[in-house]
Write a protein that holds these residues in place. Structure first.
Motif, mmCIF file in Angstrom:
data_model
loop_
_atom_site.group_PDB
_atom_site.id
_atom_site.type_symbol
_atom_site.label_atom_id
_atom_site.label_comp_id
_atom_site.label_asym_id
_atom_site.label_seq_id
_atom_site.Cartn_x
_atom_site.Cartn_y
_atom_site.Cartn_z
ATOM 1 N N GLY A 176 0.916 -1.218 0.098
ATOM 2 C CA GLY A 176 0.031 0.043 0.009
ATOM 3 C C GLY A 176 0.929 1.189 -0.056
ATOM 4 O O GLY A 176 0.153 2.439 -0.526
ATOM 5 N N ASP B 189 -1.158 -0.508 3.722
ATOM 6 C CA ASP B 189 -0.448 -1.804 3.925
ATOM 7 C C ASP B 189 -1.437 -3.077 4.711
ATOM 8 O O ASP B 189 -1.759 -3.794 4.451
ATOM 9 C CB ASP B 189 0.955 -2.110 4.613
ATOM 10 N N LYS B 190 -1.946 -2.473 5.711
ATOM 11 C CA LYS B 190 -2.904 -3.203 6.727
ATOM 12 C C LYS B 190 -4.104 -3.476 5.960
ATOM 13 O O LYS B 190 -4.817 -4.709 6.182
ATOM 14 C CB LYS B 190 -3.239 -2.408 8.146
ATOM 15 N N LEU B 191 -4.725 -2.653 5.095
ATOM 16 C CA LEU B 191 -5.809 -2.750 4.504
ATOM 17 C C LEU B 191 -5.739 -3.297 2.953
ATOM 18 O O LEU B 191 -6.717 -3.291 2.452
ATOM 19 C CB LEU B 191 -6.635 -1.401 4.379
ATOM 20 N N ASP B 192 -4.444 -3.531 2.585
ATOM 21 C CA ASP B 192 -4.409 -4.014 1.408
ATOM 22 C C ASP B 192 -5.373 -5.237 1.094
ATOM 23 O O ASP B 192 -5.057 -6.443 1.695
ATOM 24 C CB ASP B 192 -3.074 -4.284 0.915
ATOM 25 N N GLN C 269 -2.569 -8.665 0.553
ATOM 26 C CA GLN C 269 -1.717 -8.910 1.374
ATOM 27 C C GLN C 269 -1.846 -8.238 2.762
ATOM 28 O O GLN C 269 -1.220 -8.594 3.567
ATOM 29 C CB GLN C 269 -0.210 -8.412 1.004
ATOM 30 N N GLY C 270 -2.897 -7.654 2.863
ATOM 31 C CA GLY C 270 -3.193 -6.745 4.023
ATOM 32 C C GLY C 270 -3.817 -7.675 5.285
ATOM 33 O O GLY C 270 -3.876 -8.932 5.188
ATOM 34 N N THR C 271 -3.744 -7.367 6.547
ATOM 35 C CA THR C 271 -4.207 -8.078 7.767
ATOM 36 C C THR C 271 -5.289 -7.779 8.334
ATOM 37 O O THR C 271 -6.095 -8.219 9.261
ATOM 38 C CB THR C 271 -2.951 -7.932 8.738
#
Length: 445
Positions: free
Chosen positions: A214, A220-223, A226-228
């Motif tokens: 991201g 990145d977390k919300l991707d 690949q996010g979490t």
């Protein structure tokens, strides 16, 4: 008291009377956040930033009661209206159960009440498409109701920022990330994620930007791949345009632009916490007006004199009993003060004054910092300014020295001193306060 000629005059603080008042107060008051033994005498002369304590000392108040008195003391546009009307008792009614008219026709009432305050709030948030207001008692309640309406629309997760402060009720408290003492030992609303709050280019590059999918911590977390975290689970993100308790740190513009992009991509609702930064304090009506982002909820209080949650019709729940407050829309006196405050800001051109005097003050503070090694940063927007020192102990010593010299200030963050003069502060008053602060720093060695 003549505002154009008055200067601070301090013999001894705290004096004998102040010490007795403080002793009597703490005999019945629970421990809290009292800064020093300054006791304002509400029956003695006060105007603009100048006020008198119970021992007859005259001081400059550059705290504006933590932004809760945006026009200082006894502004004529407020006090003259108070003298004009014989206000009723009770001045508070059950305002979400009943309605109140201040007298006269609805389009030209004798004085503004809760309805007129909400009309003004809709007017000054119209550029964000906001058309509904819920009034409450305080900033914490304004935040509580802001996050409640977001949770009610779906999602069980929230995003908050490191250094953020949003109130002391349990829901708002769960979002705080400024000091451990605020949350220690209390239960919290689950599902709250925290992200960095970059206020400088260096912090933006080092702590917010990533090499991930991201390109930044939250993206990145919300991707989706690949996010979490599933973006649909996120109810809202809350952000202070200028952090208050966290050290008077303005958000880096690129950080807010990234939040705006995430809002558009994922439909992420953003709550702008404007409890301290709103109502003209930064040189714009709202702190978020400095940035390229459309908030979904604005929370206001302090300078507004009541709490307010402002948003759009589709965000507020339709069910009548989802939101309520005994006093919220029924504080007749507070609503009148809030409405008149908005009027004064607009009619007297105070946003321009905030920008001009803020530039003057910041220039003076930067000049003061030059050559004084104990000062490591000067920052802020408009008349929401801060001076950061090398140590917390230095900051505390300067606050005490400033009090002795007749200047009221407050700490924030870990080693930062905050300055909030009235929005109509004059060039003379800025010069006076700048000299007093410089003298106070030198007094600490």
């Amino acid at each position: 008291m003549d505002r154009e000629t008055t200067e601070p005059r301090v013999e001894h603080v705290p004096g004998d009377r102040a010490s007795k008042w403080v002793e009597a107060h703490h005999a019945v008051a629970a421990p809290s956040t009292y800064v020093y033994e300054f006791v304002w005498d509400a029956g003695e002369p006060a105007v603009g930033p100048f006020c008198t304590d119970v021992d007859g000392n005259v001081l400059m108040d550059f705290t504006s009661h933590v932004a809760s008195a945006p026009l200082g003391y006894n502004h004529p546009a407020i006090s003259d209206r108070f003298d004009e009307f014989d206000l009723p008792d009770p001045s508070k009614i059950a305002g979400q159960d009943f309605y109140v008219s201040p007298g006269g026709p609805v389009d030209s009432p004798d004085f503004p009440g809760p309805t007129q305050l909400m009309e003004r709030l809709v007017e000054i948030t119209d550029h964000y498409g906001m058309d509904r207001v819920f009034l409450s008692n305080s900033g914490a309640e304004a935040v509580e109701n802001g996050i409640k309406i977001c949770y009610a629309s779906g999602g069980h997760r929230a995003v908050t920022c490191e250094g953020g402060f949003h109130g002391r009720t349990l829901g708002a408290l769960s979002l705080n990330r400024s000091k451990a003492v605020h949350r220690k030992g209390y239960p919290e609303v689950p599902g709250v994620m925290e992200i960095p709050f970059p206020s400088s280019s260096e912090e933006y590059e080092r702590r917010w930007k990533t090499d991930g999918p991201g390109g930044n911590v939250l993206a990145d977390k919300l991707d989706p791949e690949q996010g979490t975290v599933d973006p649909d689970e996120v109810a809202f993100l809350i952000v202070e345009p200028v952090q208050g308790e966290g050290g008077y740190r303005p958000a880096h513009p690129a950080f807010i632009e990234d939040l705006a992009a995430l809002r558009e991509r994922f439909g992420l609702w953003i709550v702008a916490d404007e409890i301290q930064s709103g109502l003209g304090r930064t040189g714009e009506l709202w702190g978020i007006d400095h940035y390229d982002l459309t908030p979904d909820v604005i929370t206001s209080a302090k300078g507004l004199r009541v709490g307010a949650t402002v948003s759009r019709s589709e965000i507020f729940p339709d069910e009548q009993a989802r939101l309520s407050s005994t006093w919220g829309a029924g504080d007749i006196l507070g609503a009148m003060q809030g409405a008149l405050t908005i009027d004064v800001i607009r009619e007297e051109g105070l946003l321009e004054n905030v920008r001009d005097r803020g530039e003057q003050f910041r220039t003076r503070l930067e000049e003061m910092a030059d050559g004084r090694e104990s000062v490591i940063d000067v920052r802020g927007l408009g008349l929401m300014l801060a001076v950061e020192f090398d140590t917390k102990e230095r900051r505390e010593a300067v606050v005490e020295a400033a009090l002795r010299n007749g200047l009221l200030t407050l700490g924030c963050g870990h080693k930062t001193l905050r300055l909030l003069p009235p929005l109509d502060v004059t060039a003379r008053e800025i010069a006076l306060a700048s000299d007093l602060l410089a003298e106070s720093i030198d007094d600490t060695g």
